[in-house]
Design a protein around this motif. Structure first.
Motif, PDB file in Angstrom:
ATOM      1  N   LYS A  47       0.856  -1.185   0.000  1.00 52.67           N
ATOM      2  CA  LYS A  47       0.000   0.000   0.000  1.00 52.67           C
ATOM      3  C   LYS A  47       0.895   1.239   0.000  1.00 52.67           C
ATOM      4  CE  LYS A  47      -3.682  -2.547   0.612  1.00 52.67           C
ATOM      5  NZ  LYS A  47      -3.850  -3.425  -0.518  1.00 52.67           N
ATOM      6  N   VAL A  48       0.650   2.140  -0.935  1.00 55.03           N
ATOM      7  CA  VAL A  48       1.484   3.335  -1.083  1.00 55.03           C
ATOM      8  C   VAL A  48       0.859   4.498  -0.326  1.00 55.03           C
ATOM      9  CG1 VAL A  48       2.498   4.964  -2.720  1.00 55.03           C
ATOM     10  CG2 VAL A  48       2.295   2.544  -3.339  1.00 55.03           C
ATOM     11  N   ALA A  49       1.560   4.962   0.706  1.00 56.34           N
ATOM     12  CA  ALA A  49       1.102   6.141   1.450  1.00 56.34           C
ATOM     13  C   ALA A  49       1.638   7.416   0.806  1.00 56.34           C
ATOM     14  CB  ALA A  49       1.563   6.058   2.897  1.00 56.34           C
ATOM     15  N   GLY A  50       2.794   7.299   0.161  1.00 55.40           N
ATOM     16  CA  GLY A  50       3.415   8.449  -0.477  1.00 55.40           C
ATOM     17  C   GLY A  50       4.710   8.064  -1.150  1.00 55.40           C
ATOM     18  N   ILE A  51       5.316   9.061  -1.761  1.00 51.17           N
ATOM     19  CA  ILE A  51       6.619   8.883  -2.394  1.00 51.17           C
ATOM     20  C   ILE A  51       7.476  10.087  -2.012  1.00 51.17           C
ATOM     21  CG2 ILE A  51       5.888   9.952  -4.573  1.00 51.17           C
ATOM     22  CD1 ILE A  51       7.720   7.873  -6.004  1.00 51.17           C
ATOM     23  N   LEU A  52       8.743   9.824  -1.760  1.00 47.81           N
ATOM     24  CA  LEU A  52       9.686  10.868  -1.355  1.00 47.81           C
ATOM     25  C   LEU A  52      10.889  10.778  -2.274  1.00 47.81           C
ATOM     26  CD1 LEU A  52      10.371  13.011   0.890  1.00 47.81           C
ATOM     27  CD2 LEU A  52      11.650  11.167   1.982  1.00 47.81           C
ATOM     28  N   SER A  53      11.222  11.882  -2.902  1.00 51.09           N
ATOM     29  CA  SER A  53      12.362  11.889  -3.818  1.00 51.09           C
ATOM     30  C   SER A  53      13.519  12.680  -3.227  1.00 51.09           C
ATOM     31  CB  SER A  53      11.964  12.496  -5.166  1.00 51.09           C
ATOM     32  OG  SER A  53      11.792  13.901  -5.044  1.00 51.09           O
ATOM     33  N   GLU A  54      14.679  12.465  -3.816  1.00 55.11           N
ATOM     34  CA  GLU A  54      15.844  13.233  -3.395  1.00 55.11           C
ATOM     35  C   GLU A  54      15.605  14.725  -3.615  1.00 55.11           C
ATOM     36  OE1 GLU A  54      18.887  11.432  -5.767  1.00 55.11           O
ATOM     37  OE2 GLU A  54      17.995  12.109  -7.639  1.00 55.11           O
ATOM     38  N   ARG A  55      14.856  15.058  -4.645  1.00 52.69           N
ATOM     39  CA  ARG A  55      14.522  16.467  -4.901  1.00 52.69           C
ATOM     40  C   ARG A  55      13.720  17.064  -3.749  1.00 52.69           C
ATOM     41  NH1 ARG A  55      12.386  16.852 -11.129  1.00 52.69           N
ATOM     42  NH2 ARG A  55      14.397  16.591 -12.160  1.00 52.69           N
ATOM     43  N   ASP A  56      12.794  16.278  -3.204  1.00 51.18           N
ATOM     44  CA  ASP A  56      11.985  16.748  -2.078  1.00 51.18           C
ATOM     45  C   ASP A  56      12.880  17.111  -0.895  1.00 51.18           C
ATOM     46  OD1 ASP A  56       9.572  16.243  -3.491  1.00 51.18           O
ATOM     47  OD2 ASP A  56       9.495  14.185  -2.726  1.00 51.18           O
ATOM     48  N   ILE A  57      13.833  16.243  -0.613  1.00 50.30           N
ATOM     49  CA  ILE A  57      14.739  16.472   0.522  1.00 50.30           C
ATOM     50  C   ILE A  57      15.625  17.676   0.262  1.00 50.30           C
ATOM     51  CG2 ILE A  57      16.637  15.499   1.879  1.00 50.30           C
ATOM     52  CD1 ILE A  57      15.319  12.723   1.398  1.00 50.30           C
ATOM     53  N   VAL A  58      16.164  17.784  -0.938  1.00 48.32           N
ATOM     54  CA  VAL A  58      17.033  18.919  -1.278  1.00 48.32           C
ATOM     55  C   VAL A  58      16.264  20.231  -1.194  1.00 48.32           C
ATOM     56  CG1 VAL A  58      18.331  20.008  -3.159  1.00 48.32           C
ATOM     57  CG2 VAL A  58      18.681  17.589  -2.632  1.00 48.32           C
ATOM     58  N   ARG A  59      15.004  20.222  -1.644  1.00 46.03           N
ATOM     59  CA  ARG A  59      14.181  21.439  -1.565  1.00 46.03           C
ATOM     60  C   ARG A  59      14.010  21.885  -0.104  1.00 46.03           C
ATOM     61  NH1 ARG A  59      10.014  19.676  -4.103  1.00 46.03           N
ATOM     62  NH2 ARG A  59       8.916  19.011  -2.239  1.00 46.03           N
ATOM     63  N   GLU A  60      13.721  20.928   0.777  1.00 44.11           N
ATOM     64  CA  GLU A  60      13.576  21.246   2.202  1.00 44.11           C
ATOM     65  C   GLU A  60      14.889  21.751   2.794  1.00 44.11           C
ATOM     66  OE1 GLU A  60      10.770  21.256   4.378  1.00 44.11           O
ATOM     67  OE2 GLU A  60       9.846  21.210   2.400  1.00 44.11           O
ATOM     68  N   LEU A  61      15.973  21.103   2.446  1.00 40.28           N
ATOM     69  CA  LEU A  61      17.288  21.550   2.933  1.00 40.28           C
ATOM     70  C   LEU A  61      17.570  22.979   2.489  1.00 40.28           C
ATOM     71  CD1 LEU A  61      19.506  18.395   2.400  1.00 40.28           C
ATOM     72  CD2 LEU A  61      19.144  19.579   4.580  1.00 40.28           C
ATOM     73  N   GLY A  62      17.256  23.277   1.239  1.00 44.43           N
ATOM     74  CA  GLY A  62      17.485  24.619   0.710  1.00 44.43           C
ATOM     75  C   GLY A  62      16.641  25.677   1.382  1.00 44.43           C
ATOM     76  N   GLU A  63      15.416  25.319   1.715  1.00 41.86           N
ATOM     77  CA  GLU A  63      14.498  26.277   2.333  1.00 41.86           C
ATOM     78  C   GLU A  63      14.731  26.439   3.829  1.00 41.86           C
ATOM     79  OE1 GLU A  63      10.513  25.053   1.413  1.00 41.86           O
ATOM     80  OE2 GLU A  63      10.754  25.424  -0.726  1.00 41.86           O
TER      81      GLU A  63
END
Length: 144
Positions: A47-63
């Protein structure tokens, strides 16, 4: 080419998942150690609750800086999943990925995930299809 053919051409291994409630640091560690660009958030691997990409993490780190690494994957994962089925064509999948500007897509059978394909997998399939068409046309022209 169908998605089921793309899945069949991939090495046989399970889709990498991480449990909801895991930290971004944990997710980044898995992404790094497995050398992958996205991870499925799931309690059971189906069952897929979500997907997390490296881009998502980098965006958060940048912000927000490194303080975000203790946040939970649930807080930044994409929970509105765009998926495909094994019977979808590579053309349709490529269109979804291009228009949605994402690089990974779960392959579903009903509510269960049966695989994960990347834009690289789809492009490879498209190139293979074009190569076969080229060879067939050359054969017809040359009389083979």
């Amino acid at each position: 080419m169908l998605v089921q053919q793309i899945l069949a051409s991939k090495p046989a291994f399970d889709v990498v998942t991480i449990a909801p409630g895991s930290s971004l640091a944990d997710a980044a560690g898995v992404l790094s150690s497995k050398r992958i660009g996205a991870i499925i958030v799931s309690t059971d691997g189906k069952k897929v609750a979500g997907i997390l990409s490296e881009r998502d993490i980098v965006r958060e780190l940048g912000e927000r800086g490194s303080d975000c690494m203790s946040d939970l994957v649930d807080s930044i994962m994409t929970s509105k999943i765009i998926s495909c089925t094994a019977s979808d064509t590579s053309d349709a999948v490529l269109e979804k990925m291009t228009s949605g500007r994402f690089r990974h897509m779960p392959v579903m059978d009903g509510d269960d995930m049966i695989g994960l394909i990347s834009i690289g997998d789809v492009v490879k399939a498209q190139l293979s299809k074009l190569s076969m068409e080229k060879e067939a046309l050359e054969g017809m022209i040359k009389g083979f």
